[in-house]
Design a protein around this motif. Sequence first.
Motif, PDB file in Angstrom:
ATOM      1  N   THR A  34       0.841  -1.191   0.000  1.00 26.01           N
ATOM      2  CA  THR A  34       0.000   0.000   0.000  1.00 26.01           C
ATOM      3  C   THR A  34       0.881   1.247   0.000  1.00 26.01           C
ATOM      4  O   THR A  34       2.015   1.220   0.485  1.00 26.01           O
ATOM      5  CB  THR A  34      -0.928   0.042   1.236  1.00 26.01           C
ATOM      6  OG1 THR A  34      -0.137   0.060   2.420  1.00 26.01           O
ATOM      7  CG2 THR A  34      -1.866  -1.155   1.251  1.00 26.01           C
ATOM      8  N   GLN A  36       0.319   5.772   0.321  1.00 29.81           N
ATOM      9  CA  GLN A  36      -0.628   6.856   0.539  1.00 29.81           C
ATOM     10  C   GLN A  36       0.093   8.191   0.505  1.00 29.81           C
ATOM     11  O   GLN A  36       1.250   8.286   0.888  1.00 29.81           O
ATOM     12  CB  GLN A  36      -1.400   6.655   1.837  1.00 29.81           C
ATOM     13  CG  GLN A  36      -0.650   6.922   3.129  1.00 29.81           C
ATOM     14  CD  GLN A  36      -0.739   8.365   3.592  1.00 29.81           C
ATOM     15  OE1 GLN A  36      -1.672   9.089   3.266  1.00 29.81           O
ATOM     16  NE2 GLN A  36       0.254   8.811   4.332  1.00 29.81           N
ATOM     17  N   ASP A  71      -5.746  -0.736  -6.909  1.00 30.04           N
ATOM     18  CA  ASP A  71      -6.964  -0.006  -6.530  1.00 30.04           C
ATOM     19  C   ASP A  71      -6.559   1.363  -5.997  1.00 30.04           C
ATOM     20  O   ASP A  71      -5.609   1.469  -5.217  1.00 30.04           O
ATOM     21  CB  ASP A  71      -7.722  -0.745  -5.424  1.00 30.04           C
ATOM     22  CG  ASP A  71      -8.215  -2.106  -5.858  1.00 30.04           C
ATOM     23  OD1 ASP A  71      -8.946  -2.164  -6.851  1.00 30.04           O
ATOM     24  OD2 ASP A  71      -7.873  -3.095  -5.197  1.00 30.04           O
ATOM     25  N   ILE A  72      -7.292   2.416  -6.400  1.00 30.08           N
ATOM     26  CA  ILE A  72      -7.051   3.770  -5.898  1.00 30.08           C
ATOM     27  C   ILE A  72      -8.280   4.236  -5.133  1.00 30.08           C
ATOM     28  O   ILE A  72      -9.405   4.151  -5.635  1.00 30.08           O
ATOM     29  CB  ILE A  72      -6.747   4.768  -7.032  1.00 30.08           C
ATOM     30  CG1 ILE A  72      -5.507   4.351  -7.816  1.00 30.08           C
ATOM     31  CG2 ILE A  72      -6.568   6.180  -6.462  1.00 30.08           C
ATOM     32  CD1 ILE A  72      -5.177   5.270  -8.978  1.00 30.08           C
ATOM     33  N   PHE A  73      -8.053   4.747  -3.923  1.00 30.30           N
ATOM     34  CA  PHE A  73      -9.105   5.271  -3.054  1.00 30.30           C
ATOM     35  C   PHE A  73      -8.772   6.723  -2.719  1.00 30.30           C
ATOM     36  O   PHE A  73      -7.606   7.118  -2.735  1.00 30.30           O
ATOM     37  CB  PHE A  73      -9.159   4.485  -1.735  1.00 30.30           C
ATOM     38  CG  PHE A  73      -9.387   3.012  -1.897  1.00 30.30           C
ATOM     39  CD1 PHE A  73     -10.656   2.486  -1.771  1.00 30.30           C
ATOM     40  CD2 PHE A  73      -8.332   2.151  -2.156  1.00 30.30           C
ATOM     41  CE1 PHE A  73     -10.873   1.123  -1.895  1.00 30.30           C
ATOM     42  CE2 PHE A  73      -8.537   0.787  -2.288  1.00 30.30           C
ATOM     43  CZ  PHE A  73      -9.807   0.272  -2.156  1.00 30.30           C
ATOM     44  N   THR A  77     -10.162   4.688   2.981  1.00 31.84           N
ATOM     45  CA  THR A  77     -10.018   3.440   2.233  1.00 31.84           C
ATOM     46  C   THR A  77     -11.352   2.861   1.788  1.00 31.84           C
ATOM     47  O   THR A  77     -11.429   1.695   1.420  1.00 31.84           O
ATOM     48  CB  THR A  77      -9.260   2.399   3.078  1.00 31.84           C
ATOM     49  OG1 THR A  77      -9.987   2.182   4.292  1.00 31.84           O
ATOM     50  CG2 THR A  77      -7.859   2.873   3.407  1.00 31.84           C
ATOM     51  N   LYS A  79     -13.756   4.822  -0.393  1.00 28.56           N
ATOM     52  CA  LYS A  79     -14.240   5.411  -1.646  1.00 28.56           C
ATOM     53  C   LYS A  79     -13.267   5.104  -2.785  1.00 28.56           C
ATOM     54  O   LYS A  79     -12.316   5.844  -3.027  1.00 28.56           O
ATOM     55  CB  LYS A  79     -14.417   6.913  -1.490  1.00 28.56           C
ATOM     56  CG  LYS A  79     -15.051   7.577  -2.712  1.00 28.56           C
ATOM     57  CD  LYS A  79     -15.093   9.076  -2.574  1.00 28.56           C
ATOM     58  CE  LYS A  79     -16.463   9.501  -2.157  1.00 28.56           C
ATOM     59  NZ  LYS A  79     -16.600  10.964  -2.101  1.00 28.56           N
ATOM     60  N   LYS A  80     -13.509   3.985  -3.482  1.00 35.77           N
ATOM     61  CA  LYS A  80     -12.637   3.585  -4.591  1.00 35.77           C
ATOM     62  C   LYS A  80     -13.005   4.383  -5.837  1.00 35.77           C
ATOM     63  O   LYS A  80     -14.169   4.479  -6.205  1.00 35.77           O
ATOM     64  CB  LYS A  80     -12.794   2.096  -4.883  1.00 35.77           C
ATOM     65  CG  LYS A  80     -11.800   1.580  -5.907  1.00 35.77           C
ATOM     66  CD  LYS A  80     -12.036   0.131  -6.312  1.00 35.77           C
ATOM     67  CE  LYS A  80     -11.998  -0.803  -5.156  1.00 35.77           C
ATOM     68  NZ  LYS A  80     -12.076  -2.218  -5.548  1.00 35.77           N
ATOM     69  N   LYS A  83      -9.640   1.176 -10.677  1.00 42.11           N
ATOM     70  CA  LYS A  83      -9.060  -0.153 -10.507  1.00 42.11           C
ATOM     71  C   LYS A  83      -8.413  -0.584 -11.814  1.00 42.11           C
ATOM     72  O   LYS A  83      -8.952  -0.363 -12.882  1.00 42.11           O
ATOM     73  CB  LYS A  83     -10.126  -1.164 -10.111  1.00 42.11           C
ATOM     74  CG  LYS A  83      -9.542  -2.569  -9.917  1.00 42.11           C
ATOM     75  CD  LYS A  83     -10.505  -3.484  -9.220  1.00 42.11           C
ATOM     76  CE  LYS A  83      -9.891  -4.824  -8.919  1.00 42.11           C
ATOM     77  NZ  LYS A  83      -8.940  -4.846  -7.848  1.00 42.11           N
ATOM     78  N   TYR A 121      -5.003   6.826  -1.446  1.00 46.30           N
ATOM     79  CA  TYR A 121      -4.527   5.541  -0.943  1.00 46.30           C
ATOM     80  C   TYR A 121      -4.545   4.520  -2.069  1.00 46.30           C
ATOM     81  O   TYR A 121      -5.528   4.423  -2.798  1.00 46.30           O
ATOM     82  CB  TYR A 121      -5.449   5.099   0.192  1.00 46.30           C
ATOM     83  CG  TYR A 121      -5.145   3.752   0.790  1.00 46.30           C
ATOM     84  CD1 TYR A 121      -4.179   3.613   1.768  1.00 46.30           C
ATOM     85  CD2 TYR A 121      -5.844   2.620   0.395  1.00 46.30           C
ATOM     86  CE1 TYR A 121      -3.906   2.380   2.335  1.00 46.30           C
ATOM     87  CE2 TYR A 121      -5.585   1.377   0.959  1.00 46.30           C
ATOM     88  CZ  TYR A 121      -4.615   1.272   1.940  1.00 46.30           C
ATOM     89  OH  TYR A 121      -4.350   0.047   2.493  1.00 46.30           O
ATOM     90  N   VAL A 122      -3.450   3.782  -2.215  1.00 42.81           N
ATOM     91  CA  VAL A 122      -3.351   2.754  -3.245  1.00 42.81           C
ATOM     92  C   VAL A 122      -3.062   1.423  -2.571  1.00 42.81           C
ATOM     93  O   VAL A 122      -2.184   1.321  -1.713  1.00 42.81           O
ATOM     94  CB  VAL A 122      -2.227   3.070  -4.253  1.00 42.81           C
ATOM     95  CG1 VAL A 122      -1.963   1.890  -5.169  1.00 42.81           C
ATOM     96  CG2 VAL A 122      -2.583   4.289  -5.072  1.00 42.81           C
ATOM     97  N   SER A 123      -3.815   0.421  -2.982  1.00 43.68           N
ATOM     98  CA  SER A 123      -3.561  -0.951  -2.556  1.00 43.68           C
ATOM     99  C   SER A 123      -3.299  -1.767  -3.813  1.00 43.68           C
ATOM    100  O   SER A 123      -4.082  -1.717  -4.757  1.00 43.68           O
ATOM    101  CB  SER A 123      -4.772  -1.507  -1.806  1.00 43.68           C
ATOM    102  OG  SER A 123      -4.569  -2.872  -1.483  1.00 43.68           O
TER     103      SER A 123
END
Length: 143
Positions: A34, A36, A71-73, A77, A79-80, A83, A121-123
Amino acid sequence: MERHTQYYSELENQDKVYEKTSVAFTAADPETKTLQLSPATGKTWYLEKIRAWTDEAPFDNSNAGSKTDIDIFINGTAKKIAKSYASEQIGSTYRTCGIAIDCLQRFGQRLKITENTNGVYVSATKTGTGTHTLYLEVEGTEV
């Protein structure tokens, strides 16, 4: 798409924001990393561009077979906004992947980032033993 000038013109004279961060994957399979970026306490970002991507294959092709979901929010974490699916990456050799968002074009305005933790935030989850690097970059203004 209609442009919302009330979000555009007044921000032109504000402080510019250009932030970038990265993290390297290890050979673990699968592995989630992750990243951010957030405004400082008491500040607000109005973002024009958000980018998340992985770097290209190394010259020895040691990342062969690795694929990455991204995934970008925003503002936490939950509100996506985008993707990138590993299943969209074609073939068995590693390919760079990523997402680039022009917020003015996509959403009709700059995205307001208020959270000072996990603002953007990126996961990303990688399958395969590749050791590539994940990047996150934002561009906009700060007030």
